[in-house]
Design a protein around this motif. Sequence first.
Motif, mmCIF file in Angstrom:
data_model
loop_
_atom_site.group_PDB
_atom_site.id
_atom_site.type_symbol
_atom_site.label_atom_id
_atom_site.label_comp_id
_atom_site.label_asym_id
_atom_site.label_seq_id
_atom_site.Cartn_x
_atom_site.Cartn_y
_atom_site.Cartn_z
ATOM 1 N N ALA A 81 -4.552 -9.003 4.907
ATOM 2 C CA ALA A 81 -5.944 -8.746 5.266
ATOM 3 C C ALA A 81 -6.852 -9.848 4.739
ATOM 4 O O ALA A 81 -6.609 -10.407 3.675
ATOM 5 C CB ALA A 81 -6.372 -7.395 4.701
ATOM 6 N N ALA A 139 0.686 -2.754 8.691
ATOM 7 C CA ALA A 139 -0.492 -1.907 8.815
ATOM 8 C C ALA A 139 -1.732 -2.783 8.882
ATOM 9 O O ALA A 139 -1.753 -3.884 8.325
ATOM 10 C CB ALA A 139 -0.593 -0.959 7.622
ATOM 11 N N ILE A 197 0.835 -1.195 0.000
ATOM 12 C CA ILE A 197 0.000 0.000 0.000
ATOM 13 C C ILE A 197 0.874 1.251 0.000
ATOM 14 O O ILE A 197 1.752 1.419 0.848
ATOM 15 C CB ILE A 197 -0.930 0.000 1.233
ATOM 16 N N THR A 207 -5.278 -3.073 7.542
ATOM 17 C CA THR A 207 -6.205 -2.565 6.538
ATOM 18 C C THR A 207 -7.608 -2.712 7.115
ATOM 19 O O THR A 207 -8.002 -3.787 7.551
ATOM 20 C CB THR A 207 -6.064 -3.361 5.224
ATOM 21 N N CYS A 258 -5.923 2.517 6.448
ATOM 22 C CA CYS A 258 -4.983 1.676 7.193
ATOM 23 C C CYS A 258 -4.715 2.281 8.557
ATOM 24 O O CYS A 258 -4.494 3.485 8.660
ATOM 25 C CB CYS A 258 -3.641 1.598 6.467
ATOM 26 N N SER A 296 0.600 -5.165 4.178
ATOM 27 C CA SER A 296 -0.506 -5.532 5.044
ATOM 28 C C SER A 296 -1.061 -6.871 4.591
ATOM 29 O O SER A 296 -1.127 -7.153 3.389
ATOM 30 C CB SER A 296 -1.601 -4.457 4.986
ATOM 31 N N SER A 305 3.415 -7.907 8.292
ATOM 32 C CA SER A 305 2.293 -7.002 8.087
ATOM 33 C C SER A 305 2.504 -5.772 8.971
ATOM 34 O O SER A 305 2.537 -5.878 10.194
ATOM 35 C CB SER A 305 0.977 -7.701 8.429
ATOM 36 N N LEU A 310 -2.032 2.611 11.386
ATOM 37 C CA LEU A 310 -0.582 2.535 11.513
ATOM 38 C C LEU A 310 -0.194 2.769 12.964
ATOM 39 O O LEU A 310 -0.919 3.416 13.710
ATOM 40 C CB LEU A 310 0.081 3.588 10.628
#
Length: 105
Positions: A43, A77, A32, A79, A61, A41, A75, A63
Amino acid sequence: MSPLDTEVRVGTVESAEPFPETRKPEMVKLTIDLGDDTVQSAAQLGYHHDPDALPGTQVLCALGLGTVNIAGYESEALTLGVPGDDGNPVLVRPDDDVPAGGELY
């Protein structure tokens, strides 16, 4: 960034691919673009979203939550999604295109 520095920002999906190495076949690996940074990420999007159609999609996202290792994938972040009618995640995303990196306020 400490947990107190958690923020929600908009990003644009650069790449998305299935993540069959996990116990959940609906997992997707995402890269991303946040404007000034790029994050990874993982998800659970495969229920409602085709990974091939996700590049170019804007997402929200979280953070600053730390990095999580999922089947060898870092990963960075979270999402964001909400439960659909079937209880499975549906992406939270802006209705209109906005600049990548914009912070939710």
